[in-house]
Design an enzyme around this catalytic site. Structure first.
Site, PDB file in Angstrom:
ATOM      1  N   CYS A  31       0.885  -1.214   0.116  1.00  0.00           N
ATOM      2  CA  CYS A  31       0.004   0.084  -0.042  1.00  0.00           C
ATOM      3  C   CYS A  31       0.915   1.232  -0.092  1.00  0.00           C
ATOM      4  O   CYS A  31       1.891   1.287   0.658  1.00  0.00           O
ATOM      5  CB  CYS A  31      -0.870   0.214   1.349  1.00  0.00           C
ATOM      6  SG  CYS A  31      -2.036  -1.216   1.387  1.00  0.00           S
ATOM      7  N   CYS A 377      -3.425  -1.657 -18.350  1.00  0.00           N
ATOM      8  CA  CYS A 377      -3.270  -2.055 -16.695  1.00  0.00           C
ATOM      9  C   CYS A 377      -2.171  -1.345 -16.460  1.00  0.00           C
ATOM     10  O   CYS A 377      -1.821  -1.231 -15.238  1.00  0.00           O
ATOM     11  CB  CYS A 377      -3.196  -3.546 -16.541  1.00  0.00           C
ATOM     12  SG  CYS A 377      -2.004  -4.448 -17.395  1.00  0.00           S
TER      13      CYS A 377
END
Length: 422
Positions: A31, A377
């Site tokens: 993250c 992507c």
């Protein structure tokens, strides 16, 4: 009084933010945006997309901003966890790699990206194998038994499919006893009400590859079945442990709805187009576009994905889809002029992260279709490929980002290009 109100607001903001933090926020590299509000994260990603494409795109284009993910937490429907230790000769760990480390593994049952059910399964699995004193597979010595734990969870039904990936270094009789005990430990989670979802299947997968990757050398079922179905925009898709499927189901619906919108074709049109879906994976886009196509043709290099696409099309009673297994360039070259591969009216490309091979891109450009949609992507790959597309007369009309991976620095982009008249 004003000071008290200010302190109260600060404390409330801190408490609100802490619910997004996990115990590994400073050590895990997964993250990037855990410490800021999601709205700020989305705004930052949007600026980064503009900064990337504004200098590259020729002429004016409509930037439609970024579509937020419907879920900011617990959105990942698939996770691959590794066995190892956090420090040399330390206790068994099961989770994700520590930031900037090839060897250290963090216990990540607190991870906020997948559903909490995965955390419960992760913890129960680690504690069970700690009790059994089983060793993880050492990357250098190539010794040990435990390698990975693969977990998938259906967004719409809550069904859970998981597989323990291990070496073949245990005697068969001992292994059978160990695996049955693990299965029973996991089943007890559901019986005790610790899971919101339910098991579709509990499996185990053999893997003696030297590579540190989840590789299927043979999978067997310990409980249930080896698949479940996930629904996406009204279509059903069979998911096995090793199927390719977007990891954010609700985000994928936003992404594919944008692809449908950019296609601009109507189900009621008298003359329907032939549509190519290149790098088609398990044929999700191919089947969605079949509603407006005379024929939708998917091309994908992974044979297992193509077989899954055919099976899914049959399940969904879609009869105007054809799927080819092979390298995109080779399939297109072999099918040139062949009756089984008609000339396209419209092309959609959804290539891997590195984008398209130069010759494949040249081949796609050679068809001269009036419009094409590029799903990226990795936005940088699209930015690179735009040079050749624009030089060939294609102009970006619209571009939209879709946040498929909240809390990370990744984002997908959809671009509509139209060929300018000579």
């Amino acid at each position: 009084m004003e000071k008290e109100n200010t302190n109260s607001k600060i404390e409330e903001a801190v408490q609100q933010q802490e619910k997004y933090w996990c115990q590994n926020q400073d050590r895990c590299g997964g993250c990037f945006y855990q410490e800021i509000p999601y709205e700020e994260e989305v705004a930052k990603k949007e600026r980064e997309i503009r900064d990337l494409f504004d200098p590259v795109i020729q002429g004016n284009y409509l930037f439609e901003g970024i579509i937020s993910s419907p879920k900011k937490e617990a959105y990942r429907n698939k996770m691959e966890f590794s066995f190892g230790d956090q420090e040399k000769d330390g206790p068994l760990c099961l989770g994700l790699h520590q930031k900037r480390s090839f060897f250290n593994i963090l216990n990540t049952e607190d991870c906020r990206l997948p559903h909490p059910d995965m955390g419960e399964i992760l913890l129960a699995t680690r504690l069970y194998f700690q009790e059994k004193s089983l060793r993880y597979y050492h990357k250098k010595r190539h010794e040990g038994y435990l390698r990975h734990l693969l977990i998938r969870r259906a967004e719409k039904t809550g069904e859970i499919l998981l597989s323990l990936v291990h070496s073949t270094q245990l005697p068969a009789e001992e292994e059978e006893k160990i695996l049955s005990g693990w299965r029973d430990r996991l089943l007890s989670l559901e019986k005790e009400g610790k899971l919101e979802g339910s098991y579709a299947g509990i499996l185990h997968t053999k893997n003696d590859s030297l590579a540190d990757a989840v590789i299927n050398d043979g999978t067997e079922t310990l409980f249930g079945k080896d698949y479940f179905y996930e629904e996406l925009l009204g279509l059903n898709f069979k998911i096995t442990p090793f199927s390719f499927f977007q990891t954010n189901t609700l985000g994928a619906e936003k992404l594919y709805a944008k692809v449908q919108e950019y296609s601009s074709f109507s189900e009621n049109a008298e003359e329907k187009p032939v549509i190519y879906d290149l790098y088609s994976g398990t044929g999700t886009i191919t089947q969605l576009m079949s509603k407006v196509a005379k024929q939708a043709i998917g091309v994908e290099i992974v044979e297992e994905a193509v077989e899954a696409a055919k099976e899914n099309a049959k399940e969904n009673k879609v009869e105007n889809c054809i799927f080819y297994a092979g390298d995109v360039l080779k399939v297109l070259e072999a099918g040139q002029g062949a009756t089984e591969l008609p000339y396209p009216d419209f092309i959609i490309v959804d290539p891997p992260r590195d984008g398209m091979h130069k010759k494949a891109l040249e081949k796609i450009i050679s068809y001269g279709v009036k419009r094409l949609v590029y799903v990226a992507c990795k936005p940088k790959s699209l930015a690179r490929d735009l040079e050749a597309l624009q030089n060939a007369g294609y102009k970006v009309q619209k571009l939209c980002a879709v946040d498929m991976f909240p809390r990370t620095n990744n984002c997908e982009v959809v671009a509509l290009l139209e060929k300018e008249e000579s």
